[in-house]
Design a protein around this motif. Structure first.
Motif, PDB file in Angstrom:
ATOM      1  N   HIS A  55       0.847  -1.196   0.000  1.00 52.62           N
ATOM      2  CA  HIS A  55       0.000   0.000   0.000  1.00 52.62           C
ATOM      3  C   HIS A  55       0.884   1.248   0.000  1.00 52.62           C
ATOM      4  O   HIS A  55       2.054   1.183   0.397  1.00 52.62           O
ATOM      5  CB  HIS A  55      -0.941   0.027   1.204  1.00 52.62           C
ATOM      6  CG  HIS A  55      -0.247   0.067   2.533  1.00 52.62           C
ATOM      7  ND1 HIS A  55       0.328   1.207   3.058  1.00 52.62           N
ATOM      8  CD2 HIS A  55      -0.036  -0.917   3.458  1.00 52.62           C
ATOM      9  CE1 HIS A  55       0.842   0.933   4.244  1.00 52.62           C
ATOM     10  NE2 HIS A  55       0.648  -0.347   4.511  1.00 52.62           N
ATOM     11  N   ILE A 224     -10.108   5.646  -1.234  1.00 54.23           N
ATOM     12  CA  ILE A 224     -10.264   4.619  -2.273  1.00 54.23           C
ATOM     13  C   ILE A 224     -10.513   5.250  -3.632  1.00 54.23           C
ATOM     14  O   ILE A 224      -9.899   4.855  -4.633  1.00 54.23           O
ATOM     15  CB  ILE A 224     -11.401   3.662  -1.892  1.00 54.23           C
ATOM     16  CG1 ILE A 224     -10.999   2.831  -0.666  1.00 54.23           C
ATOM     17  CG2 ILE A 224     -11.752   2.743  -3.062  1.00 54.23           C
ATOM     18  CD1 ILE A 224     -12.107   2.006  -0.078  1.00 54.23           C
ATOM     19  N   SER A 225     -11.380   6.250  -3.692  1.00 52.41           N
ATOM     20  CA  SER A 225     -11.700   6.880  -4.977  1.00 52.41           C
ATOM     21  C   SER A 225     -10.506   7.608  -5.571  1.00 52.41           C
ATOM     22  O   SER A 225     -10.388   7.733  -6.796  1.00 52.41           O
ATOM     23  CB  SER A 225     -12.880   7.847  -4.817  1.00 52.41           C
ATOM     24  OG  SER A 225     -12.524   8.940  -3.976  1.00 52.41           O
ATOM     25  N   HIS A 226      -9.615   8.079  -4.717  1.00 49.43           N
ATOM     26  CA  HIS A 226      -8.401   8.748  -5.201  1.00 49.43           C
ATOM     27  C   HIS A 226      -7.226   7.773  -5.308  1.00 49.43           C
ATOM     28  O   HIS A 226      -6.077   8.190  -5.484  1.00 49.43           O
ATOM     29  CB  HIS A 226      -8.036   9.904  -4.275  1.00 49.43           C
ATOM     30  CG  HIS A 226      -8.942  11.095  -4.428  1.00 49.43           C
ATOM     31  ND1 HIS A 226     -10.235  11.104  -3.951  1.00 49.43           N
ATOM     32  CD2 HIS A 226      -8.744  12.303  -5.024  1.00 49.43           C
ATOM     33  CE1 HIS A 226     -10.793  12.275  -4.232  1.00 49.43           C
ATOM     34  NE2 HIS A 226      -9.922  13.008  -4.883  1.00 49.43           N
ATOM     35  N   LYS A 227      -7.543   6.476  -5.205  1.00 47.26           N
ATOM     36  CA  LYS A 227      -6.555   5.399  -5.384  1.00 47.26           C
ATOM     37  C   LYS A 227      -5.362   5.527  -4.432  1.00 47.26           C
ATOM     38  O   LYS A 227      -4.225   5.225  -4.780  1.00 47.26           O
ATOM     39  CB  LYS A 227      -6.082   5.352  -6.843  1.00 47.26           C
ATOM     40  CG  LYS A 227      -7.208   5.155  -7.838  1.00 47.26           C
ATOM     41  CD  LYS A 227      -6.686   4.983  -9.251  1.00 47.26           C
ATOM     42  CE  LYS A 227      -7.823   4.905 -10.268  1.00 47.26           C
ATOM     43  NZ  LYS A 227      -8.817   3.873  -9.978  1.00 47.26           N
ATOM     44  N   SER A 230      -6.151   0.612  -1.571  1.00 47.26           N
ATOM     45  CA  SER A 230      -6.919  -0.361  -2.345  1.00 47.26           C
ATOM     46  C   SER A 230      -7.928  -1.028  -1.434  1.00 47.26           C
ATOM     47  O   SER A 230      -7.626  -1.349  -0.284  1.00 47.26           O
ATOM     48  CB  SER A 230      -5.988  -1.410  -2.956  1.00 47.26           C
ATOM     49  OG  SER A 230      -5.064  -0.810  -3.833  1.00 47.26           O
TER      50      SER A 230
END
Length: 240
Positions: A55, A224-227, A230
């Protein structure tokens, strides 16, 4: 008149130049040491540590008034990261002032130094591949901007935990607002010291109208939406 003028100038000179601030002293020391210090580069890079941990590493900077809910949100985030096998660490304002920053007061100059040291610690944790959840009032916009520069804009997720002063007082388990009202605490943010509201935070939490779960999920969904992180199949993200 000449005598008065002489002492006036001496006093002014001492105030302006004879008593350097903490930041001025630090800059002088930094200049003195600059020729003798060399940056040590680790044989294991940050990217390698991130690959090992599977991560990215970054800092979630929670800012808001005392009692706004920063610590509760930080604890919930930390637990979620742990359960998902993600390495994280919470750095809290009280804990650092008990330890590494125990020599600092709540003057504006010392508050700045407090945030500078914390930002440097966050940077080190991030370079080691660990996510940092920094829970600090950090009342001054210029200090938060300094922290962002130290940590790196790409690794700094400013999260404004927004709550009214009335809500914060109602939640005040430590009785700090009452102590401030009684004059027993000086320079208390939100009472006799200002708080610069973030104008463009990455995440804006309204903790006086949102539940803890709602606030937590808003942050996770953003990451999560901005990666930034994960999501694993077992995580339920329908909430919020």
């Amino acid at each position: 008149k000449m005598i008065l003028y002489f002492f006036h100038e001496r006093a002014w000179h001492r105030i302006s130049f004879g008593i350097p601030t903490r930041s001025n002293r630090a800059e002088l020391v930094k200049q003195e040491n600059s020729g003798n210090l060399f940056h040590h580069k680790s044989t294991v890079s940050r990217h390698q540590m991130e690959e090992l941990n599977q991560h990215k590493s970054f800092t979630i900077w929670l800012t808001g008034l005392s009692g706004s809910g920063k610590s509760s949100i930080a604890a919930k985030l930390d637990s979620w990261f742990y359960n998902e096998g993600i390495r994280s660490y919470v750095i809290d304002g009280d804990n650092t002032r008990i330890g590494i920053n125990s020599d600092l007061s709540f003057s504006k100059d010392d508050r700045k130094e407090n945030i500078r040291r914390v930002a440097e610690i966050c940077k080190l944790f991030n370079e080691a591949g660990t996510i940092v959840i920094a829970s600090f009032i950090a009342p001054f916009a210029e200090d938060r901007e300094m922290a962002k520069i130290i940590i790196g804009a790409e690794s700094f997720v400013e999260t404004f935990i927004d709550a009214s002063i009335e809500t914060c007082k109602a939640r005040d388990m430590k009785g700090l607002y009452k102590l401030a009202e009684d004059g027993k605490i000086k320079n208390f943010t939100g009472f006799d010291s200002p708080y610069d509201r973030p104008t463009n935070p990455a995440i804006h939490i309204h903790s006086d109208s949102e539940s803890l779960d709602d606030s937590f999920m808003k942050i996770i969904n953003h990451l999560i939406s901005h990666k930034v992180v994960s999501v694993l199949p077992k995580v339920q993200l329908s909430h919020g």
